[in-house]
Scaffold this active site. Structure first.
Site, short mmCIF file in Angstrom:
data_model
loop_
_atom_site.label_atom_id
_atom_site.label_comp_id
_atom_site.label_asym_id
_atom_site.label_seq_id
_atom_site.Cartn_x
_atom_site.Cartn_y
_atom_site.Cartn_z
N THR A 142 0.87 -1.18 0.00
CA THR A 142 0.00 0.00 0.00
C THR A 142 0.90 1.23 0.00
OG1 THR A 142 0.00 0.24 2.41
CG2 THR A 142 -1.69 -1.23 1.45
N ARG A 151 -8.22 16.19 16.50
CA ARG A 151 -8.72 14.96 15.88
C ARG A 151 -10.05 14.57 16.55
NH1 ARG A 151 -4.66 10.03 16.70
NH2 ARG A 151 -3.78 10.68 14.69
N THR A 195 -1.96 -3.43 19.32
CA THR A 195 -1.59 -2.08 19.77
C THR A 195 -2.23 -1.75 21.12
OG1 THR A 195 -2.07 0.26 19.29
CG2 THR A 195 -3.49 -1.33 18.23
N ASP A 196 -1.60 -0.86 21.85
CA ASP A 196 -2.19 -0.42 23.13
C ASP A 196 -3.50 0.34 22.91
OD1 ASP A 196 -1.13 1.93 22.05
OD2 ASP A 196 -0.02 2.51 23.86
N GLU A 197 -3.73 0.79 21.66
CA GLU A 197 -4.93 1.60 21.40
C GLU A 197 -6.22 0.80 21.57
OE1 GLU A 197 -4.62 4.38 18.15
OE2 GLU A 197 -2.44 4.30 18.22
N TYR A 230 -9.80 2.62 13.65
CA TYR A 230 -8.55 1.84 13.63
C TYR A 230 -8.46 0.91 14.84
CZ TYR A 230 -3.64 0.86 14.73
OH TYR A 230 -2.47 0.24 15.10
N ASN A 262 3.20 3.51 21.11
CA ASN A 262 3.63 4.19 19.86
C ASN A 262 5.10 3.95 19.58
OD1 ASN A 262 1.13 5.65 20.71
ND2 ASN A 262 1.60 6.87 18.92
N LYS A 301 -8.54 -3.26 15.21
CA LYS A 301 -7.46 -4.05 15.83
C LYS A 301 -8.00 -4.88 17.01
CE LYS A 301 -3.57 -3.97 15.00
NZ LYS A 301 -2.74 -4.77 14.04
N PHE A 350 1.96 -8.38 10.90
CA PHE A 350 2.06 -6.91 11.02
C PHE A 350 1.11 -6.20 10.07
CE2 PHE A 350 6.42 -8.24 12.14
CZ PHE A 350 6.72 -7.45 13.22
P1 NAD Z 1 2.58 0.57 8.37
O1 NAD Z 1 1.31 1.24 7.94
O2 NAD Z 1 3.86 1.32 8.28
O3 NAD Z 1 2.79 -0.78 7.52
C1 NAD Z 1 1.75 -1.67 7.26
C2 NAD Z 1 2.24 -2.62 6.18
O4 NAD Z 1 1.18 -3.55 5.90
C3 NAD Z 1 2.55 -1.92 4.85
O5 NAD Z 1 3.77 -2.41 4.34
C4 NAD Z 1 1.40 -2.31 3.94
O6 NAD Z 1 1.75 -2.37 2.57
C5 NAD Z 1 1.04 -3.68 4.49
N1 NAD Z 1 -0.35 -4.05 4.20
C6 NAD Z 1 -1.46 -3.29 4.36
N2 NAD Z 1 -2.53 -3.96 3.94
C7 NAD Z 1 -2.11 -5.19 3.53
C8 NAD Z 1 -2.76 -6.32 3.00
N3 NAD Z 1 -4.08 -6.34 2.82
N4 NAD Z 1 -2.01 -7.41 2.69
C9 NAD Z 1 -0.66 -7.40 2.86
N5 NAD Z 1 0.01 -6.32 3.34
C10 NAD Z 1 -0.71 -5.24 3.68
O7 NAD Z 1 2.30 0.07 9.84
P2 NAD Z 1 3.30 -0.09 11.07
O8 NAD Z 1 3.36 1.18 11.81
O9 NAD Z 1 4.55 -0.75 10.61
O10 NAD Z 1 2.46 -1.12 11.97
C11 NAD Z 1 2.61 -2.52 11.83
C12 NAD Z 1 1.69 -3.23 12.81
O11 NAD Z 1 2.02 -2.83 14.13
C13 NAD Z 1 0.22 -2.88 12.61
O12 NAD Z 1 -0.53 -4.05 12.78
C14 NAD Z 1 -0.07 -1.88 13.71
O13 NAD Z 1 -1.43 -1.97 14.11
C15 NAD Z 1 0.87 -2.34 14.80
N6 NAD Z 1 1.35 -1.30 15.73
C16 NAD Z 1 1.89 -0.14 15.25
C17 NAD Z 1 2.37 0.80 16.16
C18 NAD Z 1 3.03 2.08 15.68
O14 NAD Z 1 3.33 2.95 16.49
N7 NAD Z 1 3.29 2.27 14.39
C19 NAD Z 1 2.29 0.57 17.53
C20 NAD Z 1 1.73 -0.63 17.97
C21 NAD Z 1 1.27 -1.55 17.06
P1 TYD Z 2 -0.02 9.34 15.52
O1 TYD Z 2 1.43 9.34 15.16
O2 TYD Z 2 -1.03 9.48 14.43
O3 TYD Z 2 -0.27 8.03 16.39
P2 TYD Z 2 -1.59 7.58 17.24
O4 TYD Z 2 -2.72 8.48 16.92
O5 TYD Z 2 -1.82 6.19 16.72
O6 TYD Z 2 -1.16 7.62 18.66
O7 TYD Z 2 -0.29 10.52 16.54
C1 TYD Z 2 0.41 10.59 17.76
C2 TYD Z 2 -0.12 11.78 18.54
O8 TYD Z 2 0.21 12.98 17.82
C3 TYD Z 2 -1.64 11.78 18.66
O9 TYD Z 2 -1.98 12.29 19.93
C4 TYD Z 2 -2.11 12.72 17.57
C5 TYD Z 2 -0.97 13.72 17.48
N1 TYD Z 2 -0.73 14.30 16.16
C6 TYD Z 2 -0.67 15.69 15.99
O10 TYD Z 2 -0.81 16.47 16.96
N2 TYD Z 2 -0.44 16.19 14.75
C7 TYD Z 2 -0.29 15.40 13.66
O11 TYD Z 2 -0.11 15.91 12.53
C8 TYD Z 2 -0.35 13.97 13.84
C9 TYD Z 2 -0.18 13.04 12.68
C10 TYD Z 2 -0.56 13.48 15.11
#
Ligand code: NAD
Ligand code: TYD
Length: 337
Positions: free
Chosen positions: A37, A274, A126-128, A151, A180, A155, A82
């Site tokens: 994606t 938001r 995720t903790d969310e 979202y 995060n 999850k 993931f």
């Molecule tokens: P990301 O959005 O950077 O990456 C998601 C990946 O999944 C992408 O490479 C995308 O191409 C792939 N993808 C999406 N839809 C798909 C499908 N239908 N089939 C195959 N691949 C697909 O996300 P991230 O930040 O790397 O998060 C990875 C995982 O960790 C997620 O499940 C997210 O919920 C979880 N997570 C993320 C965070 C964070 O802070 N980023 C924290 C806790 C948990």
């Molecule tokens: P984000 O990185 O989107 O993670 P999550 O919402 O999954 O925790 O956002 C982290 C925090 O930052 C969240 O409280 C929303 C805030 N935020 C902003 O204030 N400005 C921005 O442009 C974005 C993307 C997030």
């Protein structure tokens, strides 16, 4: 474990995890399934695509036939999921794909995992899913799931499905719930890389509301080591919180980024909040720390400095990602493969 299916391994955390496994656990074969994606990018796997023990497959976790065939062809014995739509703001403007990927996609993987009788299915959650905290308290593994955004609701649904497959079909699973993440290769729509990118281009830094919402930050490599520990050492059926005790109000993080880049705080722009914005997340990771002896490798100050320096050194990557040029990169990488 011999062959590990990693889904979403071209995204931010997935790519960091694949790199770690290929570097540190060379006896494991990694099959990496990612549909690429906007958030998935083969540049995140630069230098790793041609490794003998790494097979990258462009495909969708919702594709039942493909998933089943991959498990059979590569004799997969463990899965780490993931793959997801991961951005809260996008889930507010367009929730449906979050259900398709995060719920239906997870169900597709679970059915195939059950049929193949894999030895472990690890769901990266995720903790969310726990919802939002007030000023006091932390999320533990027994906190009720109370998701607030499309979202986090998707999850949480996936978490319930995973546990149901364990209960009903005996699927050996784990669920990890991390706070995060920040680090290299994060798509610049999330707070930290977005603010770095905007500051580098002297663009306004959009802070939602009053900037006092709190997130609990963990360096991405430390999330990866925790997942590895759970995958290889935990008992089936266990849930683990992952976090580094680094609670920060958003405004503090934004100001720290500006200071590190030597940019003025006048770039900060307070924007409309938001909808349904969760106030505070805080993770109690003591179960993981005491049972599996996991600990983060860096402090927030070390990790954020390393991260900002990485983005400074990878402006080409940032520019490609932002402009969408990585599609051309993908096409050229995959001609004839
Ligand atoms: P990301 O959005 O950077 O990456 C998601 C990946 O999944 C992408 O490479 C995308 O191409 C792939 N993808 C999406 N839809 C798909 C499908 N239908 N089939 C195959 N691949 C697909 O996300 P991230 O930040 O790397 O998060 C990875 C995982 O960790 C997620 O499940 C997210 O919920 C979880 N997570 C993320 C965070 C964070 O802070 N980023 C924290 C806790 C948990
Ligand atoms: P984000 O990185 O989107 O993670 P999550 O919402 O999954 O925790 O956002 C982290 C925090 O930052 C969240 O409280 C929303 C805030 N935020 C902003 O204030 N400005 C921005 O442009 C974005 C993307 C997030």
């Amino acid at each position: 474990m011999n062959t590990l299916l990693v889904t979403g391994g071209a995204g931010f955390i997935g790519a960091n995890f694949v790199r770690m496994v290929l570097d540190e656990h060379k006896d494991i074969k990694v099959v990496n399934l990612d549909v690429l994606t906007y958030a998935g990018n083969l540049e995140n796997l630069d230098g790793y695509l041609d490794r003998d023990n790494h097979v990258f497959v462009k495909g969708d976790i919702c594709d039942e036939v493909l998933v089943k065939k991959l498990l059979e062809d590569h004799d997969v014995d463990c899965i780490v999921n993931f793959a997801a739509e991961s951005h809260v703001d996008r889930s507010i403007t367009g929730p449906k794909i979050f259900i398709d990927t995060n719920v239906t996609g997870t169900l597709t993987l679970l059915q195939a995992a059950r049929d193949k009788q894999v030895t472990r299915f690890l769901q990266v959650s995720t903790d969310e899913v726990y919802g939002s905290l007030g000023k006091e308290g932390m999320f533990t593994e027994t906190t009720n799931l109370s998701p607030n955004s499309p979202y986090s609701a998707s999850k949480a649904s996936a978490d319930h499905l995973v546990a149901a497959f364990g209960h009903t079909f005996g699927l050996p699973y784990n669920i990890t719930r991390c706070s995060n993440n920040y680090g290299a290769y994060q798509f610049p729509e999330k707070l930290i890389p977005l603010m770095i990118n905007n500051a580098l281009h002297d663009k306004a830094l959009p802070v939602y509301g009053d900037g006092m919402n709190v997130r609990d930050w963990l360096f991405v490599y430390d999330h990866c080591t925790a997942i590895w520990k759970v995958l290889t050492e935990a008992k089936a059926g266990q849930v683990y919180n992952i976090g580094g005790c680094n609670e920060k109000p958003n405004l503090e993080v934004v100001k720290l980024i500006l200071a590190h880049l030597n940019k003025p705080e006048s770039l900060i722009q307070y924007v409309k909040d938001r909808p349904g914005h969760d106030q505070r997340y805080a993770i109690d990771a003591s179960k993981l720390m005491t049972e599996l002896h996991w600990a983060p490798s860096v402090t927030f100050e070390q990790g954020i400095a390393r991260t900002i320096d990485w983005y400074l050194a990878h402006s080409d990557w940032l520019n490609h990602i932002v402009s969408g040029d990585y599609q051309n990169y993908y096409d050229s990488m995959y001609q004839g493969r």
